[in-house]
Design a protein around this motif. Structure first.
Motif, short mmCIF file in Angstrom:
data_model
loop_
_atom_site.label_atom_id
_atom_site.label_comp_id
_atom_site.label_asym_id
_atom_site.label_seq_id
_atom_site.Cartn_x
_atom_site.Cartn_y
_atom_site.Cartn_z
N ILE A 549 43.53 -39.95 51.28
CA ILE A 549 42.11 -39.74 51.53
C ILE A 549 41.39 -41.09 51.49
O ILE A 549 41.93 -42.09 51.00
CB ILE A 549 41.46 -38.79 50.50
CG1 ILE A 549 41.67 -39.32 49.07
CG2 ILE A 549 42.02 -37.39 50.64
CD1 ILE A 549 40.97 -38.52 47.99
N ALA A 550 40.18 -41.11 52.01
CA ALA A 550 39.30 -42.27 51.92
C ALA A 550 38.07 -41.85 51.14
O ALA A 550 37.43 -40.85 51.47
CB ALA A 550 38.92 -42.79 53.30
N VAL A 551 37.73 -42.59 50.09
CA VAL A 551 36.62 -42.23 49.20
C VAL A 551 35.51 -43.27 49.36
O VAL A 551 35.72 -44.46 49.06
CB VAL A 551 37.07 -42.16 47.74
CG1 VAL A 551 35.90 -41.76 46.84
CG2 VAL A 551 38.22 -41.18 47.58
N LYS A 552 34.35 -42.84 49.83
CA LYS A 552 33.20 -43.74 49.93
C LYS A 552 32.36 -43.55 48.67
O LYS A 552 31.71 -42.52 48.49
CB LYS A 552 32.38 -43.46 51.18
CG LYS A 552 31.20 -44.43 51.33
CD LYS A 552 30.60 -44.43 52.73
CE LYS A 552 29.69 -43.27 52.95
NZ LYS A 552 28.92 -43.38 54.22
N ARG A 582 36.40 -36.74 60.01
CA ARG A 582 36.44 -35.44 59.34
C ARG A 582 36.10 -35.61 57.86
O ARG A 582 36.74 -36.37 57.14
CB ARG A 582 37.83 -34.86 59.51
CG ARG A 582 37.97 -33.41 59.10
CD ARG A 582 39.40 -32.98 59.37
NE ARG A 582 39.66 -31.63 58.95
CZ ARG A 582 40.88 -31.16 58.71
NH1 ARG A 582 41.93 -31.93 58.85
NH2 ARG A 582 41.06 -29.92 58.34
N LEU A 583 35.07 -34.91 57.40
CA LEU A 583 34.67 -34.93 56.00
C LEU A 583 35.41 -33.84 55.24
O LEU A 583 35.40 -32.68 55.63
CB LEU A 583 33.15 -34.70 55.89
CG LEU A 583 32.53 -34.81 54.51
CD1 LEU A 583 32.69 -36.23 53.95
CD2 LEU A 583 31.05 -34.44 54.56
N GLU A 598 38.90 -37.92 55.67
CA GLU A 598 40.29 -38.08 56.07
C GLU A 598 40.61 -39.56 56.10
O GLU A 598 39.77 -40.39 56.47
CB GLU A 598 40.54 -37.46 57.44
CG GLU A 598 39.71 -38.06 58.57
CD GLU A 598 40.02 -37.45 59.93
OE1 GLU A 598 41.18 -37.09 60.16
OE2 GLU A 598 39.10 -37.35 60.76
N TYR A 599 41.82 -39.91 55.70
CA TYR A 599 42.22 -41.32 55.72
C TYR A 599 42.73 -41.68 57.11
O TYR A 599 43.59 -41.00 57.66
CB TYR A 599 43.31 -41.59 54.68
CG TYR A 599 43.87 -42.99 54.75
CD1 TYR A 599 43.11 -44.08 54.35
CD2 TYR A 599 45.17 -43.21 55.22
CE1 TYR A 599 43.62 -45.37 54.41
CE2 TYR A 599 45.68 -44.50 55.29
CZ TYR A 599 44.90 -45.57 54.88
OH TYR A 599 45.41 -46.84 54.95
N LEU A 600 42.18 -42.74 57.67
CA LEU A 600 42.58 -43.20 58.99
C LEU A 600 43.31 -44.53 58.87
O LEU A 600 42.73 -45.52 58.39
CB LEU A 600 41.36 -43.32 59.91
CG LEU A 600 40.59 -42.00 60.12
CD1 LEU A 600 39.35 -42.22 60.94
CD2 LEU A 600 41.48 -40.97 60.78
N GLU A 601 44.56 -44.54 59.29
CA GLU A 601 45.47 -45.64 59.00
C GLU A 601 45.00 -46.98 59.53
O GLU A 601 45.23 -48.02 58.91
CB GLU A 601 46.86 -45.34 59.59
CG GLU A 601 47.56 -44.15 58.96
CD GLU A 601 47.17 -42.82 59.59
OE1 GLU A 601 46.13 -42.80 60.28
OE2 GLU A 601 47.88 -41.83 59.41
N ASN A 602 44.32 -46.99 60.67
CA ASN A 602 43.97 -48.26 61.30
C ASN A 602 42.56 -48.74 61.00
O ASN A 602 42.04 -49.61 61.71
CB ASN A 602 44.18 -48.14 62.82
CG ASN A 602 45.65 -48.23 63.19
OD1 ASN A 602 46.36 -49.12 62.72
ND2 ASN A 602 46.13 -47.31 63.99
N LEU A 603 41.95 -48.14 59.97
CA LEU A 603 40.66 -48.61 59.47
C LEU A 603 39.60 -48.61 60.56
O LEU A 603 39.59 -47.73 61.42
CB LEU A 603 40.83 -49.99 58.83
CG LEU A 603 41.94 -50.09 57.76
CD1 LEU A 603 42.04 -51.48 57.21
CD2 LEU A 603 41.73 -49.07 56.65
N SER A 604 38.69 -49.60 60.57
CA SER A 604 37.57 -49.58 61.50
C SER A 604 37.84 -50.46 62.71
O SER A 604 38.70 -51.36 62.70
CB SER A 604 36.29 -50.06 60.79
OG SER A 604 36.46 -51.39 60.33
#
Length: 848
Positions: A549-552, A582-583, A598-604
């Motif tokens: 996951i990605a946590v802001k 996706r939240l 959702e965690y996105l492997e290639n970042l921004s």
């Protein structure tokens, strides 16, 4: 009387000698190809249909050195290919020909004197000569010269396009299964990864495959259209035909008005789309395309579960079923689906719940009886213990026919408009539920309302009796508890009923514990940090089950306060699209505010676009695909989502990339919802990012869809140039990136601004042309006046067409730009990231 040239005149004779010797590519067209003729690349000959609509000949896509035999529209200005013969066996040089050999059509490579493609007919024993002809409908046929019996036809071997009167599907007589297969890329007609096939088992429907995996399903043919293509409405210039017999299962369409050109095609990115040629605009207009949103993805939700793009979460259990795995469901992993609350008894006590406006479940394993009606279908399903659901096979004239599902119900979705009724079998114990989703009724919503009113009246009458009673009797503890329980039940039932009616105002999102997120991110360690911006830090996390996951984690000093946090949660939770992030959940704990994505492997995107090493992996095709994905996501926000949403902070750092480099727009903290009849709004709190804001927004606080278009234009120019808009400076003293691009464009030096990584001496002419078109599109998007900028729907048309006429852009907006070096003052007391324009405070948020 038509004049006839005098071929005996010496000057006329010399003219023809001059033309044929000095201009060997002079085009000569014929209607047919006989067994004594050939069609060579060097002669530039072609075959044209009698009505002049279609043309067949050799072509090269772009500046490629590969040669193909194909068919295209001759009457329209955009070269649109509809069929390719040797798509997987091209000629590598212009030394080939098409001829009739042994009653077969053959493409010969004269360098090696070998055939590269053939019709491969084994019945080549016709007594009379055979001839090849291009028909008025685009069908290239090989026939006996004495009759119209076709020995072979191109309609039996489609490529990526279904033309009018061409069939998609299976024919038992010929053994053919006609499928569509996409081009590999826009410049490569070889067989791509995507294919469309009509499934003939059960209740027929067509599927779109990515290699061997199903990515989309059309739903079955329900009399006048495919179940999950609600846009497939009757059109006065076109009719549909669907045949389902033991001898044939096929779909085709017929043009009532032959002056209208329309196609059904499979694109190189896997979308099936209907397009119609619009002559005044000289462009193809897209009538519909699928898959469109996340609910169109095959098996987005699991068994006994339907997808609804307007609910949170998007996946919902059918009434009478419950989540199979609560933990995965809380994190929006709905693939496990749902299970029955109560097993079926199969003793006649079971019943049905009706769910309305649904895409019918996968029909590959169904039983179809077109001779009975809905009541007989219900009785048949009740008698069969394995039957789980039923529906009509034809929705016309009140419905007819019967289709029965045995086993699981997969790949279901709901529609606001469209779909049909699905009757799902439930155990008797689960039939007490009064209201089903989407209006499906076992009891009635009216019954619930009446029950509440009666209960409240009884309670009010009892209270009045208590006040007016002459003799007051103290109630027992049990009586008080019973009364309190009744009151609580009434209040709870009312709240639930009201919240159901107003669910758009109070959407729920899974709440996660702070400690769980702390453990997942290794106590928010620097090693887990993915990025940092004005709103806080984003961390990578791993849950106990291995899910990433990605946590802001919003900074307590962040400009994004509680209102913005709630706004982002409320907005993004409602959105369902492949190009939107996706939240998964959120956390609010003792001043902490966190969003879980959702965690996105290639970042921004900015981490690739402006990085010296990573940018080298972004070739032009990848950048163009990313541009199209961003445009589709923005179009969804503006036009196709339930709410019209203005993002207000579109930039490279707010575009995330998944493992396949698919772009996903993120960060909706500054987004605003528009009503369908609203075109613009005004705010005194202008918040955005330096270099991306439209002039009218920065100067006057006016924002609209056109202000998002401006931001998209800036982003597109960044993608092309590889240069940041924020903080841009060059030796020519341009005001900003837009000024640099505009000056270069006006001087005819547009190609000089392109990132050298994506264009060099080896770049094809078609690629260079495509890049220049995108620069022009970007400049159209950043024009100073909002009314001059195109809508995103128009941008999509321009991006999707190679030769559509694009207007010349006007001067871009320069309202907020970096000051020229000699005007900068070291004594200035104003911060670079805070600007005041026309008494409006402009808080500029640095890119993350």
């Amino acid at each position: 009387m038509r004049s006839v040239p005098n071929y005996h005149h010496p000057y006329t004779f010399l003219f023809f000698i001059f033309v044929f010797i000095l201009f060997p590519a002079f085009s000569v067209s014929a209607k047919t190809l006989s067994s004594t003729e050939s069609l060579t690349i060097s002669s530039n000959k072609s075959i044209v249909s009698r009505n002049g609509t279609f043309e067949l000949g050799f072509f090269t896509p772009g500046s490629s050195s590969r040669w193909y035999l194909g068919i295209w529209y001759k009457k329209i200005s955009i070269r649109t290919y509809v069929w390719v013969a040797n798509r997987d066996n091209p000629l590598s040089h212009p030394n080939g020909s098409l001829k009739i050999s042994d009653n077969n059509l053959v493409i010969f490579d004269h360098s090696s004197n070998t055939p590269v493609w053939s019709t491969n007919l084994t019945v080549g024993t016709s007594k009379s000569q055979v001839v090849a002809e291009l028909l008025d409908n685009g069908n290239f046929v090989l026939r006996d010269s004495n009759n119209n019996e076709y020995l072979w036809q191109s309609f039996d071997f489609p490529t990526d396009t279904l033309l009018p009167d061409m069939k998609l599907g299976w024919d038992k007589k010929t053994g053919l299964d006609r499928v569509l297969r996409s081009w590999k890329t826009l410049e490569d007609p070889s067989s791509g990864d995507f294919s469309t096939k009509l499934e003939t088992r059960g209740f027929p429907e067509y599927y779109v495959f990515n290699r061997e995996s199903i990515i989309y399903r059309s739903g079955p043919w329900i009399g006048n259209r495919f179940s999950c293509v609600p846009e497939m409405k009757p059109i006065d210039y076109m009719s549909y035909t669907f045949i389902s017999t033991n001898e044939e299962v096929s779909y085709s369409y017929h043009m009532i008005n032959t002056d209208v050109y329309t196609t059904l095609s499979l694109s190189s990115i896997g979308t099936i789309q209907r397009q119609t040629w619009i002559e005044p605009a000289h462009t193809w207009r897209q009538l519909w395309y699928q898959p469109k949103d996340i609910c169109d993805n095959y098996e987005k939700c699991g068994n006994y579960c339907y997808c609804d793009s307007n609910t949170l979460p998007g996946c919902n259990c059918i009434r009478g079923f419950e989540q199979r795995n609560d933990q995965e469901w809380a994190l929006r992993d709905d693939s496990a689906g749902c299970v029955r609350k109560t097993n079926l008894s199969c003793d006649g006590r079971d019943g049905f719940v009706v769910v309305k406006k649904m895409k019918l479940p996968d029909t590959a394993a169904t039983v179809v009886d077109r001779g009975i009606g809905l009541k007989e279908c219900e009785a048949k399903c009740l008698k069969d213990c394995n039957c789980t659901a039923y529906a009509n096979t034809d929705i016309r004239d009140g419905g007819s026919g019967c289709v029965i599902w045995k086993g699981g119900l997969l790949d279901i979705r709901s529609y606001a408009n469209g779909g049909q009724d699905l009757y799902v079998k439930l155990a008797a114990a689960d039939l007490d539920v009064k209201i089903t989703s989407h209006g499906g009724i076992i009891g009635s919503s009216i019954g619930v309302t009446i029950f509440l009113l009666i209960t409240i009246i009884i309670f009010g009458y009892w209270k009045r009796k208590q006040k007016t009673a002459i003799t007051i009797q103290t109630p027992s503890v049990d009586q008080v508890r019973s009364q309190d329980l009744l009151i609580n039940q009434v209040v709870l039932t009312s709240e639930r009923y009201i919240s159901r009616e107003n669910k758009t105002d109070d959407l729920e999102l899974p709440l996660m514990e702070f400690e769980a997120l702390a453990m997942a991110t290794n106590r928010f360690s620097d090693a887990n940090m993915l990025g940092q911006g004005g709103f806080g830090i984003v961390y990578k996390g791993v849950l106990p089950d291995g899910k990433e996951i990605a946590v802001k984690r919003l900074s307590k000093m962040s400009l994004q306060g509680t209102d913005e946090f709630k706004n982002e949660v409320r907005l993004i939770a409602r959105l369902q699209h492949i190009n939107l992030v996706r939240l998964l959940g959120c956390c609010i704990d003792k001043g902490e505010k966190m969003l879980i994505y959702e965690y996105l492997e290639n970042l921004s995107l900015d981490s690739h676009l402006f990085d010296k090493i990573r940018r080298s992996t972004l070739n032009w095709q990848k950048r163009f695909d990313i541009t199209n994905g961003i445009a589709r996501g923005l179009l969804y926000l503006h036009q196709d989502s339930r709410f019209r949403i203005i993002h207000r902070d579109l930039k490279a750092s707010n575009v995330l990339l998944d493992n396949n480099m698919t772009p996903k727009i993120s960060d909706f903290g500054m987004a605003r919802i528009f009503g369908r009849d609203e075109t613009e709004a005004n705010t005194r709190k202008v918040v955005g990012t330096y270099g991306y804001m439209a002039p009218e927004y920065a100067m006057d606080g006016i924002f609209s869809m056109k202000s998002d278009v401006f931001s998209f234009g800036v982003l597109l120019l960044e993608i092309i140039t590889g240069k940041r808009s924020k903080g841009f400076y060059n030796s020519n003293r341009d005001l900003n990136l837009l000024g640099f691009v505009w000056r270069s464009w006006k001087e005819g030096k547009g190609i000089e601004i392109v990132d050298p990584i994506i264009i060099d001496s080896s770049s094809s002419a078609l690629q260079t042309h495509e890049i220049l078109r995108c620069i022009q599109i970007g400049l159209l998007c950043v024009q100073e006046r909002a009314e001059d900028r195109p809508m995103m729907s128009t941008v999509m048309v321009m991006l999707g067409s190679e030769t559509t006429t694009i207007p010349q852009p006007k001067r871009p907006g320069f309202c907020v730009g970096r000051s020229l070096p000699e005007t900068e003052s070291s004594s200035s007391t104003q911060r670079d990231d805070e600007l005041s324009v026309n008494q409006i405070t402009l808080s500029v948020i640095h890119a993350r």
